[in-house]
Design a protein around this motif. Sequence first.
Motif, short mmCIF file in Angstrom:
data_model
loop_
_atom_site.label_atom_id
_atom_site.label_comp_id
_atom_site.label_asym_id
_atom_site.label_seq_id
_atom_site.Cartn_x
_atom_site.Cartn_y
_atom_site.Cartn_z
N MET A 1 0.83 -1.19 0.00
CA MET A 1 0.00 0.00 0.00
C MET A 1 0.88 1.25 0.00
O MET A 1 1.84 1.34 0.75
CB MET A 1 -0.90 0.00 1.24
CG MET A 1 -1.61 1.32 1.44
SD MET A 1 -2.55 1.46 2.98
CE MET A 1 -3.70 0.14 2.79
N LYS A 2 0.54 2.18 -0.82
CA LYS A 2 1.24 3.46 -0.84
C LYS A 2 0.79 4.31 0.35
O LYS A 2 -0.35 4.21 0.81
CB LYS A 2 0.95 4.20 -2.14
CG LYS A 2 1.58 3.57 -3.35
CD LYS A 2 1.36 4.44 -4.56
CE LYS A 2 2.08 3.89 -5.76
NZ LYS A 2 2.00 4.78 -6.92
N PHE A 3 1.70 5.15 0.82
CA PHE A 3 1.41 6.00 1.97
C PHE A 3 0.16 6.85 1.73
O PHE A 3 -0.69 6.97 2.61
CB PHE A 3 2.62 6.90 2.28
CG PHE A 3 2.36 7.87 3.39
CD1 PHE A 3 2.25 7.44 4.71
CD2 PHE A 3 2.22 9.22 3.14
CE1 PHE A 3 2.00 8.33 5.75
CE2 PHE A 3 1.98 10.12 4.17
CZ PHE A 3 1.87 9.68 5.47
N GLU A 4 0.03 7.45 0.56
CA GLU A 4 -1.11 8.33 0.30
C GLU A 4 -2.44 7.59 0.25
O GLU A 4 -3.49 8.22 0.35
CB GLU A 4 -0.89 9.12 -0.99
CG GLU A 4 0.18 10.18 -0.82
CD GLU A 4 0.35 11.06 -2.03
OE1 GLU A 4 0.25 12.30 -1.86
OE2 GLU A 4 0.56 10.53 -3.14
N ASN A 5 -2.41 6.27 0.14
CA ASN A 5 -3.64 5.47 0.18
C ASN A 5 -3.95 4.97 1.59
O ASN A 5 -4.96 4.30 1.79
CB ASN A 5 -3.53 4.27 -0.77
CG ASN A 5 -3.41 4.70 -2.22
OD1 ASN A 5 -3.83 5.79 -2.59
ND2 ASN A 5 -2.83 3.85 -3.04
N SER A 6 -3.09 5.27 2.53
CA SER A 6 -3.28 4.81 3.91
C SER A 6 -4.06 5.83 4.72
O SER A 6 -4.13 7.01 4.36
CB SER A 6 -1.92 4.56 4.58
OG SER A 6 -1.31 5.79 4.91
N ASN A 7 -4.65 5.38 5.82
CA ASN A 7 -5.35 6.29 6.73
C ASN A 7 -4.39 7.30 7.36
O ASN A 7 -4.78 8.40 7.70
CB ASN A 7 -6.06 5.50 7.82
CG ASN A 7 -7.27 4.77 7.29
OD1 ASN A 7 -7.86 5.18 6.29
ND2 ASN A 7 -7.64 3.67 7.93
N TYR A 8 -3.12 6.91 7.50
CA TYR A 8 -2.14 7.80 8.12
C TYR A 8 -1.94 9.08 7.31
O TYR A 8 -1.64 10.13 7.86
CB TYR A 8 -0.80 7.10 8.32
CG TYR A 8 -0.88 6.07 9.41
CD1 TYR A 8 -0.87 6.46 10.75
CD2 TYR A 8 -0.98 4.72 9.12
CE1 TYR A 8 -0.96 5.53 11.77
CE2 TYR A 8 -1.06 3.78 10.13
CZ TYR A 8 -1.06 4.19 11.44
OH TYR A 8 -1.16 3.27 12.44
#
Length: 143
Positions: A1-8
């Motif tokens: 998962m890419k960072f920009e697709n994460s809840n974070y």
Amino acid sequence: MKFENSNYSKELEYKKVEFSFGTIFKTKQFILSEFNEGTHVDYHIASELISKFSDYITKDAKLGYIANRYNSYSFDPQLWKEFNSDYDIFIASAIVTYSDFSYLNASLEKQFFEKSLKRCSNLEEAIEWIMNLKEFKTEANQN
């Protein structure tokens, strides 16, 4: 998962910097890299990153580093030794691996990194581990 697709990416403030070889995200507690497929991270790329983030690389800076390796790329493990001797800003590092081969490469890098390096199976695990390091908990309690 890419960072920009994460809840974070929705919860944390961050600065995104794009390079020809990948994308770097800088938060208050960590720097996260997402390098492009086939990239070889060498001294040239490391120098470009150091130059771009020189404002954050100070003597008293303390950050975590997360390598989100959803793409396959190579990394010169000797860079860890050189970087750590010149710029001692990383408290610990997490490498997110998505394949057995990537896990083996991370295991090799672990031999060159003189601080704690955790191999993680997903991005959430890496971010949680970095954010819960005692160095950041102590800092939060002092503010």
